[in-house]
Structures are given as structure tokens and as C-alpha cells.
Design a protein around this motif. Structure first.
Motif, PDB file in Angstrom:
ATOM      1  N   HIS A 402       0.696  -1.037  -0.037  1.00 32.08           N
ATOM      2  CA  HIS A 402       0.028   0.005  -0.035  1.00 32.08           C
ATOM      3  C   HIS A 402       0.806   1.178  -0.066  1.00 32.08           C
ATOM      4  O   HIS A 402       1.982   1.250   0.159  1.00 32.08           O
ATOM      5  CB  HIS A 402      -1.001   0.005   1.179  1.00 32.08           C
ATOM      6  N   ALA A 403       0.378   2.449  -0.259  1.00 32.92           N
ATOM      7  CA  ALA A 403       0.877   3.632  -0.043  1.00 32.92           C
ATOM      8  C   ALA A 403       1.013   4.017   1.360  1.00 32.92           C
ATOM      9  O   ALA A 403       0.053   4.113   1.959  1.00 32.92           O
ATOM     10  CB  ALA A 403       0.178   4.664  -0.864  1.00 32.92           C
ATOM     11  N   GLY A 404       2.212   4.241   1.935  1.00 33.08           N
ATOM     12  CA  GLY A 404       2.403   4.728   3.405  1.00 33.08           C
ATOM     13  C   GLY A 404       3.511   4.363   4.106  1.00 33.08           C
ATOM     14  O   GLY A 404       4.575   3.722   3.304  1.00 33.08           O
ATOM     15  N   TYR A 405       3.646   4.314   5.361  1.00 30.79           N
ATOM     16  CA  TYR A 405       4.924   3.693   5.990  1.00 30.79           C
ATOM     17  C   TYR A 405       4.626   2.432   6.330  1.00 30.79           C
ATOM     18  O   TYR A 405       3.398   1.900   6.678  1.00 30.79           O
ATOM     19  CB  TYR A 405       4.984   4.349   7.311  1.00 30.79           C
ATOM     20  N   MET A 406       5.397   1.462   6.017  1.00 33.61           N
ATOM     21  CA  MET A 406       5.390  -0.024   6.230  1.00 33.61           C
ATOM     22  C   MET A 406       6.440  -0.415   7.084  1.00 33.61           C
ATOM     23  O   MET A 406       7.476  -0.056   7.187  1.00 33.61           O
ATOM     24  CB  MET A 406       5.477  -0.894   4.866  1.00 33.61           C
ATOM     25  N   SER A 407       6.313  -1.594   7.822  1.00 30.07           N
ATOM     26  CA  SER A 407       7.351  -2.200   8.614  1.00 30.07           C
ATOM     27  C   SER A 407       7.749  -3.295   8.395  1.00 30.07           C
ATOM     28  O   SER A 407       7.025  -4.226   7.829  1.00 30.07           O
ATOM     29  CB  SER A 407       6.848  -2.236   9.975  1.00 30.07           C
ATOM     30  N   VAL A 408       9.066  -3.830   8.301  1.00 26.09           N
ATOM     31  CA  VAL A 408       9.756  -5.148   8.036  1.00 26.09           C
ATOM     32  C   VAL A 408      10.576  -5.463   9.307  1.00 26.09           C
ATOM     33  O   VAL A 408      11.508  -4.678   9.769  1.00 26.09           O
ATOM     34  CB  VAL A 408      10.421  -5.093   6.480  1.00 26.09           C
ATOM     35  N   ILE A 409      10.436  -6.633   9.429  1.00 30.26           N
ATOM     36  CA  ILE A 409      11.273  -7.484  10.546  1.00 30.26           C
ATOM     37  C   ILE A 409      12.627  -8.086   9.946  1.00 30.26           C
ATOM     38  O   ILE A 409      12.244  -9.032   8.817  1.00 30.26           O
ATOM     39  CB  ILE A 409      10.580  -8.312  11.284  1.00 30.26           C
ATOM     40  N   PRO A 410      13.780  -8.077  10.410  1.00 25.57           N
ATOM     41  CA  PRO A 410      14.760  -8.857   9.876  1.00 25.57           C
ATOM     42  C   PRO A 410      14.383 -10.241   9.863  1.00 25.57           C
ATOM     43  O   PRO A 410      14.003 -10.683  11.034  1.00 25.57           O
ATOM     44  CB  PRO A 410      15.964  -8.356  10.712  1.00 25.57           C
ATOM     45  N   ASN A 411      15.009 -11.039   9.083  1.00 26.50           N
ATOM     46  CA  ASN A 411      14.920 -12.593   9.247  1.00 26.50           C
ATOM     47  C   ASN A 411      15.641 -13.130   9.964  1.00 26.50           C
ATOM     48  O   ASN A 411      15.856 -14.368  10.479  1.00 26.50           O
ATOM     49  CB  ASN A 411      14.893 -13.165   7.863  1.00 26.50           C
ATOM     50  N   LYS A 412      16.668 -12.570  10.864  1.00 30.05           N
ATOM     51  CA  LYS A 412      17.559 -13.244  11.751  1.00 30.05           C
ATOM     52  C   LYS A 412      17.904 -11.852  12.699  1.00 30.05           C
ATOM     53  O   LYS A 412      17.691 -10.712  12.442  1.00 30.05           O
ATOM     54  CB  LYS A 412      18.740 -13.811  10.983  1.00 30.05           C
ATOM     55  N   ASP A 413      18.422 -12.401  14.038  1.00 32.16           N
ATOM     56  CA  ASP A 413      19.053 -11.220  15.080  1.00 32.16           C
ATOM     57  C   ASP A 413      20.034 -10.463  14.392  1.00 32.16           C
ATOM     58  O   ASP A 413      20.954 -11.039  13.782  1.00 32.16           O
ATOM     59  CB  ASP A 413      19.402 -11.853  16.234  1.00 32.16           C
ATOM     60  N   ILE A 414      19.963  -9.230  14.478  1.00 34.55           N
ATOM     61  CA  ILE A 414      21.044  -8.311  13.939  1.00 34.55           C
ATOM     62  C   ILE A 414      21.449  -7.403  14.941  1.00 34.55           C
ATOM     63  O   ILE A 414      20.739  -6.659  15.309  1.00 34.55           O
ATOM     64  CB  ILE A 414      20.484  -7.553  12.718  1.00 34.55           C
ATOM     65  N   TYR A 415      22.661  -7.792  15.481  1.00 33.89           N
ATOM     66  CA  TYR A 415      23.252  -6.757  16.645  1.00 33.89           C
ATOM     67  C   TYR A 415      24.152  -5.716  15.977  1.00 33.89           C
ATOM     68  O   TYR A 415      25.274  -6.057  15.538  1.00 33.89           O
ATOM     69  CB  TYR A 415      24.151  -7.737  17.384  1.00 33.89           C
ATOM     70  N   VAL A 416      23.753  -4.601  16.223  1.00 33.20           N
ATOM     71  CA  VAL A 416      24.204  -3.327  15.514  1.00 33.20           C
ATOM     72  C   VAL A 416      25.779  -3.153  16.204  1.00 33.20           C
ATOM     73  O   VAL A 416      25.906  -3.188  17.040  1.00 33.20           O
ATOM     74  CB  VAL A 416      23.378  -1.941  15.716  1.00 33.20           C
ATOM     75  N   THR A 417      26.501  -2.882  15.229  1.00 32.83           N
ATOM     76  CA  THR A 417      28.019  -2.498  15.384  1.00 32.83           C
ATOM     77  C   THR A 417      28.062  -0.944  15.624  1.00 32.83           C
ATOM     78  O   THR A 417      27.036  -0.216  15.197  1.00 32.83           O
ATOM     79  CB  THR A 417      28.765  -2.849  14.209  1.00 32.83           C
ATOM     80  N   ASP A 418      29.312  -0.186  15.879  1.00 29.03           N
ATOM     81  CA  ASP A 418      29.424   1.034  16.122  1.00 29.03           C
ATOM     82  C   ASP A 418      29.122   1.820  15.062  1.00 29.03           C
ATOM     83  O   ASP A 418      28.509   2.889  15.290  1.00 29.03           O
ATOM     84  CB  ASP A 418      30.989   1.024  16.571  1.00 29.03           C
ATOM     85  N   LYS A 419      29.628   1.219  13.935  1.00 28.36           N
ATOM     86  CA  LYS A 419      28.847   1.772  12.690  1.00 28.36           C
ATOM     87  C   LYS A 419      28.126   1.042  11.696  1.00 28.36           C
ATOM     88  O   LYS A 419      28.646  -0.332  11.543  1.00 28.36           O
ATOM     89  CB  LYS A 419      30.391   2.342  11.809  1.00 28.36           C
ATOM     90  N   PHE A 420      27.216   1.234  11.344  1.00 28.45           N
ATOM     91  CA  PHE A 420      26.411   0.490  10.542  1.00 28.45           C
ATOM     92  C   PHE A 420      25.452   1.051   9.703  1.00 28.45           C
ATOM     93  O   PHE A 420      25.510   2.202   9.751  1.00 28.45           O
ATOM     94  CB  PHE A 420      25.467  -0.648  11.451  1.00 28.45           C
ATOM     95  N   SER A 421      24.784   0.237   8.368  1.00 28.65           N
ATOM     96  CA  SER A 421      24.349   0.830   7.470  1.00 28.65           C
ATOM     97  C   SER A 421      22.867  -0.006   7.155  1.00 28.65           C
ATOM     98  O   SER A 421      23.115  -1.160   7.378  1.00 28.65           O
ATOM     99  CB  SER A 421      25.152   0.782   5.869  1.00 28.65           C
TER     100      SER A 421
END
Length: 495
Positions: A402-421
Motif C-alpha cells: 500500500h501507499a504509506g509507511y510499512m514495517s519489516v522485521i529482519p529474518n534473523k537477529d541483527i546486533y548493531v555495530t559501532d558503525k552500521f548501514s
């Protein structure tokens, strides 16, 4: 360690801009404002006082009407209403201009009830005070609007996306606004900005019917939304001091005035006759609408608005997949949502934002956000444990619904690093003439926006390897948000 309860979803909204991209060379790309809608051009011609009393329409001309979303629950019944179980009673905005806030929060409240969550009313006062800048010194990054000066339905989107709110009515009652209007009290900025969101919203739905009156496709889309997700916020022209267009609980406006009031659509009745309205409509049927003028107006605060009303389908916003699991942290650059859009003729485009971790504690990603103006666009989401946009891995994929803001969940646990993209690939069928719209925060602004652009954090590519710095080359930043959960460690076991 504390485990994250839910890894949520993904969100986005977009306005159309007219820019073609055939290569990755910055010299070939220019950013222009979108093609203004006729309604917005008319709004710009109003005086400042008239603008304050008129709901600002969507800035950009809409080429699509959104799309059917959610499950295929039946919406073919002649009459349907959320009144009995899935909306709270009509409220009274009194002397305030906060109809836009009542209507959008009514959508969130309704979706919570659909999800078997009853928070009672959400705080209109907090939404009003977090999106105005005239009462605070110094001000903070928010919309360029005065206190109690009306607002856009889209303001609530930024308020929700930033995790500013919503909060419960009990935390900041509406009487706060009444007292401020009557100059019987003052407000402490810290008391407002320090409050934490009580409710999380994963998805925000937009529908803009460019034809004015509701098209048959729009009617179908709205009905399915109501059945699946709850109430929708909408704009109408309404003069409470005049009964020219009101016939008891029946309302139909077919004149030239722009919307000046917001309501919540809570159902429909296809059997309502054209003769029910003072100005006879051309087709049967009406929306069941909740107003914010108290229970003494209309039918206990509700009324019927004809499908033929000239404004009711021009600007609708819905908030759904709401729960109480608010993420601990959010990363973003589009402080007030998106206000410009790049459109590309390339079949494949990559957008990316690079972030710096804010906390010493371990963070795991709950959900990722980006924006789209239409359904049927394929997307792939990638994570890179660096700021150089290299060696990224796929963590989610799908097709916009649809038109609008949508949400997606990662397919595995992602632990963010000091710099990430976060890198997102957007693509369409190469055999079509579809364009890919890319929602951005840009230097071209509406009267309500005042953006500062940072270089070296937001990027665009047509091949996923050669990148343009959007801040440096286009004075823009793409709309990608990352929500995380903090995993705390305890030293208690070591004692």
C-alpha cells in the motif's frame, strides 16, 4: 539479559517528485519539488489566518490511490460499523483546533481495540504540544506551526515514527490545552518532551483520491481497511455554525471550499438514500463518521457523510499494527518525515543510510523503515556492519502492499555495530514503464518544515556499488529508520 519481546515491522510514506535517473552520475540528477496538487496550490493562495483554519491538503499531486491492504476479510456487507466494539466514544475538542489530532489518534485507538488492547484515550494534548514551536524557548526540532493553529494528518505520522508518542490521556489530559487557550496555566517544555511513547505503530496507510469524490476503487479500499484495521482519519469541510449542508445526522458538501475539519471514518451504510441529504447526492451510500464536537452533535457524536462529498476521500490516513511494545532506540535523519521525492526511471535503485551506534549496551534491530507511494514495488533490505556500504547481507525482502509507511522485521537477529548501514534495493518489472519513487527529507520545504541536511550519511545508487552522497550532491537525505532493542547486562551475578 533482557530479550526483545517483538521484532516489529516496517514503515513509510511518499510524495511524488519529477526526476528521472538514468545513471549514477550526480550531474544527471536534479531534485525538484513534486508537482503540486490543485488543492495545495489553492491552499497556498489563502491568507495566513485562513491557512491556520484550513486543513493543509497533500502537497503533491497523487498519481495512485494506494491499494488494497491486509487480509481478505469480507467487506461486502451493506452496512458495517466499528462503533460497538472498536472505537471509543466521541470527544469534544471545545475551543481548540485539534480535530486533526482527535481523528488520527482515534485511528490508533481503534486499531489497538482491534488488536485486543484497550489503552483508553490517547493524549491529544501531547500530540498538539509536540508538533508546535510557539510555546517553547528554546524550541526543538518540530513543525513550524503555532500552538492551536490546526494541523495536517501527516503530523501524527512523524510524531509516531520518532517515538515521541502517543502517550495515554491520563499522562497529559486534554484539559491542559483548554487551560493554555484560556491562559490559566503555562507549560514546561521538559515536562512534555521528556515523556516516552506508550504505543508503537508499525504501519501507516495513505490514500489520496485525486478525483475529489470517492472513486469506486477508493470506496472498496476504505471498506477493506475498516474491516481489517479499524478507523481512518479523513478531512472534510464542516461549519458547525451553519446547518446549510446538515440534515440531522446526514451531511453532504459539494461546493468549492477546501477541508477545514478532520473526522474519523468508522463504518459505512450503502443503503442511505440520496434524499437523506439536504443537497441530494448522485448515488446511494454514506460513511459513518465520528466527530470531535461532543455527543450533542449529529447522532450521539456520529453522522453520515455521503460517498459524493467533495472532500472526504482527498486525504485519508490510517495507523495499524499498533501494540504496546515500543522500541528502546530509533535511528533516523528525516526528523519530520518526508517532504520531497526523487523518482527514477531505472528498473533498480539502491538507497542507504549510515548510522553511528548511540549506546554502549548491546542493541538488536526490532524493525526497519522506508517509504513508498504505491503498492507492488519489490524491495530487498540489507545490513552492513560498516559505514562504507560494502559487504552487506540480505535480511528481508517483499513487495509493498500500500501507499504509506510499512514495517519489516529482519529474518534473523541483527546486533548493531559501532558503525552500521541499512541498504534497500527498490525495483520494478523491467517490462513496464513504472517509475520508482524514493522518499526523502529535502531542502525544498513546505511552510511547516525546516530541515537541516547532513553530508556523509545518506546515499543513492543504481547498481549497489557506486554511491552518490545525497547530502552533498542533492541536499537531501533518504527516509530509512532503524528501531532497536537494548539488551542490558547485569553485574549482579558477579557480586
Amino acid at each position: 539479559n533482557k530479550e526483545c519481546i517483538d521484532m516489529k515491522r516496517f514503515i513509510a510514506f511518499i510524495f511524488l517528485l519529477l526526476v528521472g535517473i538514468s545513471s549514477v552520475n550526480a550531474a544527471d540528477i536534479t531534485v525538484e519539488l513534486c508537482e503540486y496538487s490543485e488543492e495545495y496550490k489553492a491552499w497556498l493562495n489563502l491568507s495566513k489566518e485562513e491557512q491556520a483554519n484550513t486543513v493543509m491538503p497533500s502537497m503533491c499531486k497523487q498519481e495512485v490511490e494506494g491499494g488494497i491492504i491486509g487480509s481478505s476479510k469480507s467487506y461486502s456487507m451493506e452496512r458495517f460499523t466499528l462503533q460497538d466494539k472498536y472505537v471509543l466514544n466521541a470527544r469534544n475538542q471545545g475551543a481548540s483546533d485539534d480535530c486533526w489530532a482527535f481523528s488520527t489518534l482515534a485511528s490508533i485507538e481503534s486499531n489497538l481495540l482491534k488488536n485486543n488492547i484497550n489503552t483508553d484515550y490517547l493524549s491529544v494534548a501531547h500530540l498538539e504540544l509536540m508538533t508546535q514551536n510557539s510555546l517553547y524557548t528554546p524550541s526543538f526540532i518540530t513543525f513550524n506551526r503555532d500552538f492551536n493553529s490546526g494541523g495536517k494528518l501527516e503530523f501524527t505520522a512523524a510524531y509516531v515514527l520518532n517515538n515521541w508518542g502517543p502517550i495515554k490521556e491520563s499522562e497529559l489530559p486534554f484539559q491542559t490545552i483548554t487551560n493554555l487557550i484560556n491562559h490559566t496555566t503555562t507549560i514546561n517544555q521538559v515536562d512534555i518532551t521528556s515523556k516516552s511513547a506508550s504505543v508503537d505503530v508499525d504501519d501507516i496507510f495513505y490514500l489520496n483520491n485525486a478525483t475529489g469524490t470517492c472513486s469506486e476503487n477508493s470506496i472498496t479500499t476504505i471498506k477493506q481497511y475498516l474491516v481489517n484495521h479499524g478507523a481512518l482519519a479523513a478531512s472534510i469541510y464542516f461549519d458547525i455554525k451553519s446547518d446549510e449542508y446538515v440534515n440531522g445526522a446526514y451531511y453532504y458538501y459539494n461546493g468549492n471550499n477546501m477541508p477545514n475539519h478532520a473526522v474519523a471514518i468508522v463504518g459505512w451504510d450503502d443503503s442511505v438514500e440520496v434524499t437523506s441529504f439536504t443537497n441530494h447526492a448522485t448515488r446511494k451510500g454514506a460513511w459513518i463518521v465520528k466527530n470531535s464536537y461532543g455527543t450533542n452533535v449529529g447522532d450521539n457524536g456520529y453522522f453520515y457523510v455521503s460517498y459524493d462529498d467533495i472532500n472526504i476521500c482527498t486525504n485519508l490516513v490510517g495507523f495499524y499494527n499498533a501494540d504496546l511494545d515500543v522500541s528502546d532506540e530509533v535511528y533516523y535523519y528525516d526528523d519530520l518525515g518526508t517532504n520531497v521525492t526523487l523518482t527514477s526511471k531505472s528498473d533498480v535503485n539502491y538507497i542507504a543510510n549510515a548510522f553511528t551506534k548511540k549506546n554502549e549496551s548491546t542493541e538488536v534491530i526490532d524493525k526497519i523503515t522506508f517509504a513508498t507511494s504505491n503498492k507492488g514495488m519489490n524491495y530487498t533490505v540489507y545490513y552492513a556492519s560498516n559505514a562504507s556500504l560494502k559487504n552487506y547481507e540480505e535480511i528481508a525482502s517483499g513487495t509493498t502492499s500500500h501507499a504509506g509507511y510499512m514495517s519489516v522485521i529482519p529474518n534473523k537477529d541483527i546486533y548493531v555495530t559501532d558503525k552500521f548501514s541499512i541498504v534497500i534495493k527498490l525495483e520494478t518489472d523491467s517490462n513496464t514503464d513504472d517509475i520508482i519513487p524514493i522518499a526523502m527529507k529535502g531542502s525544498a520545504t513546505s511552510p511547516y518544515h525546516n530541515f537541516e541536511i547532513t553530508d556523509g550519511v545518506s546515499y543513492l545508487s543504481t547498481n549497489g556499488e557506486n554511491w552518490i552522497d545525497l547530502g552533498d550532491k542533492l541536499n537531501a537525505q533518504v527516509s530509512i529508520r532503524v528501531y532497536t532493542c537494548l539488551l542490558y547486562t547485569s553485574d549482579a551475578a558477579d557480586d
